[in-house]
Write a protein that holds these residues in place. Structure first.
Motif, PDB file in Angstrom:
ATOM      1  N   SER A 188       0.833  -1.191   0.000  1.00  0.00           N
ATOM      2  CA  SER A 188       0.000   0.000   0.000  1.00  0.00           C
ATOM      3  C   SER A 188       0.877   1.253   0.000  1.00  0.00           C
ATOM      4  CB  SER A 188      -0.903   0.008   1.231  1.00  0.00           C
ATOM      5  OG  SER A 188      -1.590   1.244   1.327  1.00  0.00           O
ATOM      6  N   PRO A 189       0.609   2.210  -0.902  1.00  0.00           N
ATOM      7  CA  PRO A 189       1.382   3.459  -0.898  1.00  0.00           C
ATOM      8  C   PRO A 189       0.974   4.394   0.232  1.00  0.00           C
ATOM      9  CG  PRO A 189      -0.299   3.551  -2.596  1.00  0.00           C
ATOM     10  CD  PRO A 189      -0.375   2.168  -1.998  1.00  0.00           C
ATOM     11  N   THR A 190      -0.119   4.052   0.910  1.00  0.00           N
ATOM     12  CA  THR A 190      -0.617   4.891   2.003  1.00  0.00           C
ATOM     13  C   THR A 190       0.198   4.654   3.273  1.00  0.00           C
ATOM     14  OG1 THR A 190      -2.837   4.723   1.071  1.00  0.00           O
ATOM     15  CG2 THR A 190      -2.654   5.530   3.334  1.00  0.00           C
ATOM     16  N   ASN A 191       0.514   5.750   3.949  1.00  0.00           N
ATOM     17  CA  ASN A 191       1.238   5.700   5.225  1.00  0.00           C
ATOM     18  C   ASN A 191       2.623   5.065   5.110  1.00  0.00           C
ATOM     19  OD1 ASN A 191      -0.974   6.857   6.602  1.00  0.00           O
ATOM     20  ND2 ASN A 191      -1.922   4.844   6.854  1.00  0.00           N
ATOM     21  N   ALA A 192       3.234   5.176   3.937  1.00  0.00           N
ATOM     22  CA  ALA A 192       4.619   4.718   3.784  1.00  0.00           C
ATOM     23  C   ALA A 192       5.534   5.642   4.580  1.00  0.00           C
ATOM     24  CB  ALA A 192       5.019   4.719   2.318  1.00  0.00           C
TER      25      ALA A 192
END
Length: 327
Positions: A188-192
Motif C-alpha cells: 500500500s502506498p498509504t502511510n509509507a
C-alpha cells in the motif's frame, strides 16, 4: 658432524611433511565433485559472466558454441539464478577437458541447459576455441528491493540501474518517495514511512540515486526525478522505507460480481486462493460454504451453491480474520 647429521635429519623430516600435506591436498581435490548437469561460469571478471561449464559424471566440461544464441544464454542464466533480462552469449577463453554439449538449441523456457535440444552428452564436434560463454544481468533495470529490515515490508532501499544493484542517498528523501517504492513493490502506498541516515544499516554497493523527487503519478522509483551524481553522498545516508501491507495475512476476500474469485492474503498481498502455492494453505471450500457459495477449483471462482466442482486437496486452513466482498 653430529650437528650436520641433525640438520640433514630435520631437513628430511620437513620434506616428508610437505609430501604428506601435498598428498592430502590432492586427495581433497579428487574428493571435490559436482552434481550432474549443474552449471558454473568460469573466466569472467565478475561472477555473473564467464565460460559455461556443465557437470557430467561428476566432472566439469565445456559447451560448444555451435548454434549458441540468446535463448541458450537465457536458460543458463535462469538455471544459475540470474534474471533472463538481457542475457547475452559471449566468449571467455578456452577451457580444458571434455566438451560435453554441442549444437545446443533452447527455446528459452527450459529450466536447465541439459533440457534443451543438444548433441548426445560427451560427443565432441568442436574444439575449445569454440567454448560457449554468457553474460547474465544481475537485475532488471528499474527494479527495487528492501534489504536488512526486520520484515519484508521494510529495509534499506536498493535500486537496479544498468543491470546492477545500488543504494539511494537520503538527500530530499521523504514520504512521497517512500510511497512510490512501496507501490512498486506491491504494498500500500498509504502511510509509507521514509527513513534517513542508514536506519537499516549501511550498504556496500554503489550509491546510484540522489536528490530523489517523486511527485506522485510515478509507478517506479526510477521514473522519479533524481540526480545520478552522488559524489557528495556516503552510505551513512542510505535511504530506507517501511511499507504497509495491502492486507493482513490470512484475510480472505471475494472479488468480482456474479461468479466470485476467492483471494487470500499471503505476505501482505492478495493471491488467488486456488493457485498451486496456496492449495495446501487455505480450505477454499470452507470459505465459500460460510458465504453461501461453493468453490470451483478449475477457475478459482466461487459460484452459487450447489456444485460438484471443488478445489484440490486443501488439508490446512488459514484462520479467517476478515472476509470482504468486492463488487
Amino acid at each position: 658432524y653430529i650437528a650436520r647429521e641433525t640438520l640433514e635429519s630435520k631437513g628430511s623430516m620437513h620434506y616428508r611433511s610437505l609430501f604428506v600435506l601435498f598428498a592430502i591436498f590432492l586427495q581433497g581435490c579428487r574428493a571435490q565433485t559436482c552434481t550432474d548437469y549443474d552449471l558454473r561460469l568460469v573466466g569472467g571478471q565478475v561472477p555473473n559472466e564467464g565460460r559455461v561449464e556443465i557437470c557430467v559424471n561428476q566432472q566439469w566440461g565445456t559447451v560448444c558454441n555451435d548454434s549458441w544464441e540468446e535463448t541458450n544464454a537465457d536458460v543458463v542464466c535462469r538455471q544459475l539464478g540470474y534474471p533472463t533480462i538481457n542475457a547475452a552469449p559471449a566468449q571467455f577463453g578456452e577451457g580444458s577437458g571434455e566438451i560435453f554439449l554441442g549444437a545446443v538449441e533452447c527455446n528459452g523456457n527450459e529450466s536447465r541447459l541439459i533440457d534443451c535440444s543438444h548433441l548426445t552428452v560427451g560427443v565432441e564436434n568442436c574444439s575449445h576455441h569454440e567454448d560457449a560463454g554468457v553474460h547474465c544481468a544481475l537485475c532488471q533495470t528499474g527494479s527495487v528491493r528492501l534489504v536488512d529490515g526486520l520484515t519484508e515490508q521494510e529495509g534499506r532501499v536498493e535500486v537496479c540501474i544498468n543491470e546492477a544493484w545500488g543504494t539511494v542517498c537520503d538527500d530530499d528523501w521523504d514520504a512521497a518517495d517512500a510511497s512510490i517504492v512501496c507501490l512498486q513493490l506491491g504494498y500500500s502506498p498509504t502511510n509509507a514511512t521514509a527513513f534517513r541516515e542508514a536506519r537499516f544499516g549501511q550498504g556496500q554497493l554503489p550509491i546510484l540515486m540522489d536528490n530523489v523527487a517523486c511527485q506522485g503519478p510515478e509507478t517506479r522509483l526510477i521514473d522519479c526525478a533524481y540526480d545520478e551524481h552522488t559524489i557528495d553522498c556516503f552510505h551513512s545516508e542510505d535511504a530506507g522505507v517501511q511499507c504497509q501491507p495491502l492486507c493482513r495475512n490470512g484475510d480472505i476476500r471475494l472479488v468480482g460480481g456474479g461468479s466470485q474469485r476467492v483471494e487470500v492474503c499471503v505476505g501482505g498481498g492478495w493471491s488467488t486462493a486456488c493457485a498451486n502455492d496456496l492449495r495446501e494453505e487455505v480450505d477454499v471450500n470452507e470459505v465459500c460454504d460460510r458465504l453461501g457459495f461453493s468453490c470451483s477449483g478449475t477457475t478459482d471462482t466461487c459460484t452459487p451453491a450447489p456444485t460438484d466442482v471443488t478445489c484440490p486437496t486443501t488439508p490446512t486452513v488459514i484462520p479467517i480474520r476478515s472476509v470482504s466482498t468486492l463488487a
